[in-house]
Enzyme design. Structure first.
Site, mmCIF file in Angstrom:
data_model
loop_
_atom_site.group_PDB
_atom_site.id
_atom_site.type_symbol
_atom_site.label_atom_id
_atom_site.label_comp_id
_atom_site.label_asym_id
_atom_site.label_seq_id
_atom_site.Cartn_x
_atom_site.Cartn_y
_atom_site.Cartn_z
ATOM 1 C CB CYS A 117 -91.722 27.525 -52.325
ATOM 2 S SG CYS A 117 -90.565 28.697 -51.633
ATOM 3 C CG HIS A 257 -90.630 23.884 -50.815
ATOM 4 N ND1 HIS A 257 -89.583 24.185 -51.654
ATOM 5 C CD2 HIS A 257 -90.782 24.956 -49.980
ATOM 6 C CE1 HIS A 257 -89.135 25.394 -51.347
ATOM 7 N NE2 HIS A 257 -89.830 25.873 -50.335
ATOM 8 C CG ASN A 287 -86.341 27.369 -49.849
ATOM 9 O OD1 ASN A 287 -86.618 27.046 -51.007
ATOM 10 N ND2 ASN A 287 -87.200 27.960 -49.050
HETATM 11 O O1 UT7 Z 1 -89.797 28.422 -48.808
HETATM 12 C C1 UT7 Z 1 -90.493 29.617 -48.745
HETATM 13 C C2 UT7 Z 1 -91.316 29.690 -47.518
HETATM 14 N N1 UT7 Z 1 -90.468 29.988 -46.405
HETATM 15 C C3 UT7 Z 1 -90.466 29.184 -45.345
HETATM 16 O O2 UT7 Z 1 -91.098 28.164 -45.329
HETATM 17 C C4 UT7 Z 1 -89.654 29.667 -44.152
HETATM 18 C C5 UT7 Z 1 -90.440 29.451 -42.878
HETATM 19 N N2 UT7 Z 1 -89.774 29.974 -41.719
HETATM 20 C C6 UT7 Z 1 -88.668 29.394 -41.157
HETATM 21 O O3 UT7 Z 1 -88.176 28.417 -41.684
HETATM 22 C C7 UT7 Z 1 -88.158 29.933 -39.875
HETATM 23 O O4 UT7 Z 1 -89.060 30.877 -39.367
HETATM 24 C C8 UT7 Z 1 -86.746 30.566 -39.965
HETATM 25 C C9 UT7 Z 1 -85.714 29.505 -40.234
HETATM 26 C C10 UT7 Z 1 -86.733 31.640 -41.034
HETATM 27 C C11 UT7 Z 1 -86.392 31.214 -38.611
HETATM 28 O O5 UT7 Z 1 -86.479 30.238 -37.592
HETATM 29 P P1 UT7 Z 1 -87.364 30.504 -36.308
HETATM 30 O O6 UT7 Z 1 -87.273 29.302 -35.490
HETATM 31 O O7 UT7 Z 1 -88.749 30.926 -36.740
HETATM 32 O O8 UT7 Z 1 -86.583 31.700 -35.649
HETATM 33 P P2 UT7 Z 1 -87.186 33.103 -35.133
HETATM 34 O O9 UT7 Z 1 -87.330 34.056 -36.258
HETATM 35 O O10 UT7 Z 1 -88.360 32.854 -34.242
HETATM 36 O O11 UT7 Z 1 -85.989 33.585 -34.227
HETATM 37 C C12 UT7 Z 1 -85.639 32.912 -32.987
HETATM 38 C C13 UT7 Z 1 -84.419 33.604 -32.415
HETATM 39 C C14 UT7 Z 1 -84.533 35.104 -32.355
HETATM 40 O O12 UT7 Z 1 -83.830 35.552 -31.215
HETATM 41 P P3 UT7 Z 1 -84.600 35.927 -29.855
HETATM 42 O O13 UT7 Z 1 -85.546 37.039 -30.235
HETATM 43 O O14 UT7 Z 1 -85.308 34.682 -29.448
HETATM 44 O O15 UT7 Z 1 -83.495 36.333 -28.949
HETATM 45 C C15 UT7 Z 1 -83.822 35.569 -33.594
HETATM 46 O O16 UT7 Z 1 -83.308 36.873 -33.486
HETATM 47 O O17 UT7 Z 1 -83.278 33.331 -33.241
HETATM 48 C C16 UT7 Z 1 -82.695 34.553 -33.675
HETATM 49 N N3 UT7 Z 1 -82.213 34.361 -35.049
HETATM 50 C C17 UT7 Z 1 -81.008 33.869 -35.312
HETATM 51 N N4 UT7 Z 1 -80.005 33.471 -34.533
HETATM 52 C C18 UT7 Z 1 -78.897 33.003 -35.123
HETATM 53 C C19 UT7 Z 1 -82.855 34.588 -36.214
HETATM 54 N N5 UT7 Z 1 -82.080 34.258 -37.242
HETATM 55 C C20 UT7 Z 1 -80.933 33.802 -36.718
HETATM 56 C C21 UT7 Z 1 -79.753 33.306 -37.281
HETATM 57 N N6 UT7 Z 1 -78.753 32.916 -36.444
HETATM 58 N N7 UT7 Z 1 -79.566 33.213 -38.614
#
Ligand code: UT7
Length: 330
Positions: A117, A257, A287
């Site tokens: 990125c 970004h 992204n």
């Molecule tokens: O550009 C390159 C660098 N990359 C980044 O900067 C990405 C950085 N990370 C992020 O943007 C975020 O971590 C994500 C958008 C990838 C994920 O968001 P999050 O707020 O960190 O979600 P999480 O992984 O902590 O998951 C929270 C909950 C989980 O459920 P439980 O365990 O709380 O029941 C996940 O299983 O949300 C669930 N979950 C989803 N639910 C619906 C994870 N993905 C999804 C989804 N739809 N697509």
């Protein structure tokens, strides 16, 4: 005495494919929903490059063509093309090579930069150095990724984020101080654990087993990447302001970004910038990795004024991150 040469951005081009992949489309592929995606990331839809034989160079070419048309130059006038990408057409030769051929840029040399990125910022800094050296007069810097080629559309943690697109800028020498002013680039290879592609490189060449194990897709641990990104992008942007004796009041635009709206908000807050000064188009394109920053410049080009101070900031796989200060030249 001859004046100091700076690298001014003198034109911007961009390209996003026509096909849209909306949150509602993704609801049909994985267990997710529009509301979750929008609130956790800010994304509503992304563009996808479809079609047999279409690759990242097919995103680069229209972006560079547009830039040449705007500036009124022929691709034959380009001295060098640098492409920031992690989705090169092939492992070799470089996408820049292939794109130069498709463009008819027969006098150019070029190469790819792999910094995920941060690929556009790394490439921009390199491109600026070529201009500042006095040896080159027209350097094109492009950020381009066909992320759909390496996204697993059965993995809801990654498929909701990424899209395809490319943006490009033309760098030319300037003697009035416009253009790239300063760049602060960082990297930390220990971040590799959290964001990488497991196979297809020399560490683990492609085999039937690697394909079956889905090791040719993006592997990302979202939460740790998120934490590092919030801190890294905000810290480096604040450090860049400080070392140039600037405050948020001196900055016309933050060009971040587009990884996650929450990361963008955190960076803007840290710099003391109101939302009106922040370029955000993540809702439309998601992204696009190296494409996000030049695609913002492309979309906001008409609103930019000569002399505006812009801070371009990125964080991504590697880890790689950085910020660049630009004085807009037109
Ligand atoms: O550009 C390159 C660098 N990359 C980044 O900067 C990405 C950085 N990370 C992020 O943007 C975020 O971590 C994500 C958008 C990838 C994920 O968001 P999050 O707020 O960190 O979600 P999480 O992984 O902590 O998951 C929270 C909950 C989980 O459920 P439980 O365990 O709380 O029941 C996940 O299983 O949300 C669930 N979950 C989803 N639910 C619906 C994870 N993905 C999804 C989804 N739809 N697509």
């Amino acid at each position: 005495m001859s004046k100091k040469i700076t690298a001014a951005i003198t034109a911007v081009g961009g390209f996003v494919p026509e096909d849209r992949l909306t949150n509602f489309d993704l609801e049909k592929l994985v267990d997710t929903n529009d509301e979750w995606i929008r609130t956790r990331t800010g994304i509503s839809e992304r563009r996808i490059l479809k079609g047999e034989g279409k690759a990242t160079s097919d995103l680069v070419v229209p972006a560079v063509k547009e830039l040449c048309d705007k500036r009124g130059i022929d691709p034959m006038e380009i001295d060098c093309l640098i492409v920031g990408t992690v989705t090169a057409d092939m492992l070799f030769p470089s996408t820049a090579n292939i794109a130069c051929d498709k463009l008819g840029a027969k006098n150019a040399w070029g190469f790819d930069v792999s910094a995920a990125c941060s690929g556009f910022l790394y490439s921009l800094t390199l491109g600026a150095s070529l201009i500042e050296s006095g040896r080159y007069k027209k350097v094109v810097v492009c950020g381009a990724d066909k992320m759909s080629a390496i996204v697993d559309y059965s993995d809801r943690a990654t498929c909701i984020i990424f899209g395809d697109g490319a943006g490009a800028v033309l760098l030319e020498p300037d003697e009035d101080g416009y253009g790239i002013q300063d760049s602060l680039l960082k990297s930390d290879g220990s971040g590799c654990n959290f964001l990488h592609m497991k196979a297809g490189g020399s560490l683990r060449p492609s085999t039937i087993e690697t394909v079956t194990a889905k090791q040719h897709y993006i592997y990302q641990e979202g939460q740790p990447v998120f934490k590092f990104a919030v801190k890294g992008m905000a810290d480096v942007s604040a450090e860049l302001l400080e070392r140039n004796s600037l405050t948020g009041d001196d900055i016309a635009w933050l060009v971040p970004h587009q990884a996650n709206l929450r990361i963008i908000d955190a960076t803007a807050n840290r710099m003391g910038l109101p939302k009106e000064k922040v370029m955000i188009n993540i809702q439309k394109y998601g992204n696009t990795t190296a494409g996000t920053i030049p695609l913002c410049l492309w979309e906001w080009e008409k609103q930019l004024k000569k002399g505006d101070n812009l801070v371009l900031a990125a964080f991504g796989g590697g880890f790689t991150w950085g910020a660049t200060l630009v004085k807009w030249a037109y």
